[in-house]
Structure formats: structure tokens, C-alpha cells
Design an enzyme around this catalytic site. Sequence first.
Site, short mmCIF file in Angstrom:
data_model
loop_
_atom_site.label_atom_id
_atom_site.label_comp_id
_atom_site.label_asym_id
_atom_site.label_seq_id
_atom_site.Cartn_x
_atom_site.Cartn_y
_atom_site.Cartn_z
N LYS A 197 0.83 -1.21 0.00
CA LYS A 197 0.00 0.00 0.00
C LYS A 197 0.86 1.26 0.00
O LYS A 197 0.61 2.18 -0.75
CB LYS A 197 -0.93 0.02 1.21
N GLU A 253 10.07 -0.39 -2.40
CA GLU A 253 9.69 0.00 -1.04
C GLU A 253 9.31 1.47 -1.00
O GLU A 253 9.81 2.26 -1.80
CB GLU A 253 10.88 -0.19 -0.09
N ASP A 254 8.47 1.82 -0.05
CA ASP A 254 8.17 3.23 0.18
C ASP A 254 9.30 3.88 0.97
O ASP A 254 9.79 4.93 0.62
CB ASP A 254 6.82 3.42 0.87
N ILE A 255 9.73 3.21 2.05
CA ILE A 255 10.75 3.79 2.92
C ILE A 255 11.58 2.68 3.57
O ILE A 255 11.04 1.64 3.94
CB ILE A 255 10.11 4.69 3.99
N ASP A 311 14.08 2.26 6.77
CA ASP A 311 14.68 2.90 7.94
C ASP A 311 15.59 1.90 8.65
O ASP A 311 16.76 1.84 8.36
CB ASP A 311 13.65 3.56 8.86
N GLY A 335 15.59 -1.35 8.27
CA GLY A 335 15.88 -2.48 7.39
C GLY A 335 15.39 -3.81 7.93
O GLY A 335 15.65 -4.86 7.35
N THR A 342 12.35 -5.19 8.01
CA THR A 342 11.46 -5.89 7.09
C THR A 342 12.25 -6.56 5.97
O THR A 342 12.06 -7.74 5.68
CB THR A 342 10.42 -4.92 6.51
N PHE A 374 8.86 10.55 11.62
CA PHE A 374 7.78 9.73 11.08
C PHE A 374 7.03 10.57 10.07
O PHE A 374 6.60 11.69 10.36
CB PHE A 374 6.82 9.25 12.18
N ARG A 379 -2.69 8.50 3.74
CA ARG A 379 -2.09 7.98 2.51
C ARG A 379 -2.44 8.83 1.30
O ARG A 379 -1.71 8.87 0.32
CB ARG A 379 -2.61 6.57 2.20
#
Length: 151
Positions: free
Chosen positions: A2, A61-63, A65, A67, A69, A117, A130
Site C-alpha cells: 500500500k 519500497e516506500d521507505i 529505515d 531495514g 522488514t 515519522f 495515505r
Amino acid sequence: LKGANPFYQHLLDALQDHKQGYNTEFIRVSSYEGTNSTGHVKIEGGLDVNMLQQKHVILVEDIVDTGTTLSYLIPMLKEMTNPPPASIEVCSLLSKRINKPQKVEAKYVGFSIPDHFIVGYGLDHNELYRDTEDIWIISQKGIDFDPSCLS
């Protein structure tokens, strides 16, 4: 999936402009609840790992940070796929500058950002924000917002 969707759509447009062929597979992977990484990776959705065999794979990926995930996902994809992908690289819209080394770094990064954030352009806080076209640092007021008050 998403969070990276707007960025992913722009990447696909660029690939089409350059007449590059590609296949797509989707998986939703997250290690966040609220504004914090839980350290535990959740995977949702199906993935046909056979499509990855001996292919050059780019994870969008979106972001990135910590790592967390990606450090879970990349070895898992290599183990699940026989024969494994020819390569696995990461393309991320954003890379967060944190005070400790990232477990996985993206090879392709759009922007490096400070350790805040953020929301917008697909990125969310508890499924909110979003839909904004821009990327914003979320305030405490935005974190505390209760969407049920709109009903």
C-alpha cells in the site's frame, strides 16, 4: 504494497516510457504498528515464488529505515525459490537517516530523509493520510487524531 503504490506506479510509467519489459508480483510486508517498528515482520498476500526463479528482482519500497522488514524478506525469498533469483535489489522512494546502521540498504533511493515519522504519498499512520499528494512529517496532533470523530 500500500505505502509504495504511488511510487511504484510512477516507476512503471518510467519503464513503459523506456520500453522495458517486466513482470510484477505483489506481497504486503510490514514491521510497524503506529509510529514504531515492532521488530516482528508480518506478511500478507500471496506470492508466486516460481516467477522469481533466476530473475533479477527489484523490491520496491516506500521507505527504508531500520531495514528489519527487508532483512527478513530477502533471505526468505532466496530460500523459498529454487533455483533462487539471479539477484535481489531494493528500490526505495525514501531512506531514513537513523543513528544506527541499517540492516539492509536500498541500492536505488529517491531521497534521503531525517529521522522523523512521515505520512502522505501512500505512507500512512494507522491507515490515515495515505491520500495526500505530498510527504509530511506527522505532528503529535496528527498521531492523536481519532477518525471516528468525523462520523
